[in-house]
Design a protein around this motif. Structure first.
Motif, mmCIF file in Angstrom:
data_model
loop_
_atom_site.group_PDB
_atom_site.id
_atom_site.type_symbol
_atom_site.label_atom_id
_atom_site.label_comp_id
_atom_site.label_asym_id
_atom_site.label_seq_id
_atom_site.Cartn_x
_atom_site.Cartn_y
_atom_site.Cartn_z
ATOM 1 N N TRP A 64 1.151 2.248 -5.969
ATOM 2 C CA TRP A 64 0.874 3.060 -5.418
ATOM 3 C C TRP A 64 2.087 4.241 -5.538
ATOM 4 O O TRP A 64 1.921 5.485 -4.998
ATOM 5 C CB TRP A 64 0.788 2.775 -3.886
ATOM 6 N N GLY A 65 3.131 3.984 -5.956
ATOM 7 C CA GLY A 65 4.145 4.989 -6.008
ATOM 8 C C GLY A 65 5.497 4.384 -6.098
ATOM 9 O O GLY A 65 5.665 3.188 -6.832
ATOM 10 N N THR A 101 1.461 13.957 -1.834
ATOM 11 C CA THR A 101 2.023 13.632 -3.093
ATOM 12 C C THR A 101 3.398 12.821 -2.782
ATOM 13 O O THR A 101 3.798 11.856 -3.499
ATOM 14 C CB THR A 101 2.642 14.904 -3.963
ATOM 15 N N THR A 123 7.386 8.433 -2.890
ATOM 16 C CA THR A 123 6.276 9.301 -3.933
ATOM 17 C C THR A 123 4.936 8.667 -3.980
ATOM 18 O O THR A 123 5.060 7.233 -4.619
ATOM 19 C CB THR A 123 7.208 9.739 -5.178
ATOM 20 N N TYR A 124 3.974 9.258 -4.070
ATOM 21 C CA TYR A 124 2.569 8.808 -4.129
ATOM 22 C C TYR A 124 1.987 9.345 -5.574
ATOM 23 O O TYR A 124 1.024 8.810 -6.301
ATOM 24 C CB TYR A 124 1.652 8.986 -3.087
ATOM 25 N N GLY A 146 -0.192 7.189 4.690
ATOM 26 C CA GLY A 146 -0.022 6.789 3.437
ATOM 27 C C GLY A 146 -0.846 7.613 2.304
ATOM 28 O O GLY A 146 -0.990 8.821 2.754
ATOM 29 N N PRO A 147 -1.001 7.435 1.128
ATOM 30 C CA PRO A 147 -1.522 8.063 -0.117
ATOM 31 C C PRO A 147 -2.901 8.393 0.196
ATOM 32 O O PRO A 147 -3.048 9.864 -0.096
ATOM 33 C CB PRO A 147 -1.595 6.866 -1.046
ATOM 34 N N GLN A 148 -3.624 8.287 1.249
ATOM 35 C CA GLN A 148 -4.801 8.776 1.662
ATOM 36 C C GLN A 148 -4.759 9.843 2.536
ATOM 37 O O GLN A 148 -5.743 10.431 3.009
ATOM 38 C CB GLN A 148 -5.840 7.604 2.169
ATOM 39 N N THR A 198 0.915 -1.088 -0.164
ATOM 40 C CA THR A 198 -0.078 0.153 0.032
ATOM 41 C C THR A 198 0.720 1.373 0.036
ATOM 42 O O THR A 198 0.401 2.464 -0.309
ATOM 43 C CB THR A 198 -0.723 0.136 1.091
ATOM 44 N N GLY A 199 2.283 1.272 0.363
ATOM 45 C CA GLY A 199 2.914 2.246 0.567
ATOM 46 C C GLY A 199 2.821 3.091 1.897
ATOM 47 O O GLY A 199 3.346 4.255 1.924
ATOM 48 N N GLU A 200 1.792 2.664 2.697
ATOM 49 C CA GLU A 200 1.598 3.142 3.821
ATOM 50 C C GLU A 200 2.861 3.136 4.838
ATOM 51 O O GLU A 200 3.631 2.157 4.936
ATOM 52 C CB GLU A 200 0.393 2.518 4.470
ATOM 53 N N GLU A 230 -4.018 16.431 -1.264
ATOM 54 C CA GLU A 230 -3.691 15.101 -1.672
ATOM 55 C C GLU A 230 -2.032 15.052 -1.390
ATOM 56 O O GLU A 230 -1.287 15.902 -1.679
ATOM 57 C CB GLU A 230 -3.884 14.906 -3.231
#
Length: 173
Positions: free
Chosen positions: A123-124, A74, A146-147, A19-21, A6-8, A72
């Protein structure tokens, strides 16, 4: 910790998750001292927030800068803190900065595996950017998560404005 699926990012025993969210408001709700920080500021809608004292499960402490475009997230820029590394550019030393970069690379590799530099998850991406350069001008090493892929956005925008033989300029405007 970086979740490869997830990139979290998880810090402080999992109590801090980013994370991205993550939005600026969500960052403020973490209950930590969030500050305005220097960032890329490429457009007026960009802003950067900072957090210090984030502890990873691998016994490392980080400072983080969070780059937002409107609401957002980034990118996240992480920098390990340790007495062995220069704390800032006023006490910078190439050998100590290389030690920080080496630590960053090992930290990411422990989480994402040996081929982490070649992977491009959905996710990035993750980069360990080095403060070393040819003229030894002081620069700090960071881990950058980077997201948002600005290169892909630029390509899409360029495609939208590129004329082909079947579309007239009037149709694009």
């Amino acid at each position: 910790m970086i979740d490869p699926s997830t990139g979290e990012l998880a810090f402080n025993g999992g109590s801090v998750r980013i994370g991205p969210q993550t939005t600026p408001a969500a960052l403020e709700r973490l209950g930590l001292a969030v500050s305005d920080a220097a960032g890329p500021d490429l457009v007026p809608a960009m802003r950067t927030k900072g957090l210090s004292g984030l502890r990873s499960d691998l016994e490392a402490v980080f400072t983080a800068h969070f780059d937002f475009l409107k609401d957002e997230l980034t990118a996240v820029r992480l920098m390990a803190l340790d007495p062995a590394y220069p704390p800032d550019l006023t006490d910078w030393d190439l050998k100590r900065e290389m030690a920080r970069h080496d630590f960053h690379c090992l930290w990411v590799r422990k989480q994402l595996g040996w081929l982490w530099r070649l992977r491009r998850p959905m996710w990035g991406r993750v980069q360990a950017l080095c403060g070393r350069n040819l003229d030894e001008t002081p620069r700090l090493s960071i881990v950058k998560v980077t997201y948002v892929d600005f290169a892909a956005i630029e390509e899409a925008v360029a495609r939208d404005y590129t004329l082909d033989s079947s579309v007239t300029r009037k149709d694009n405007v």
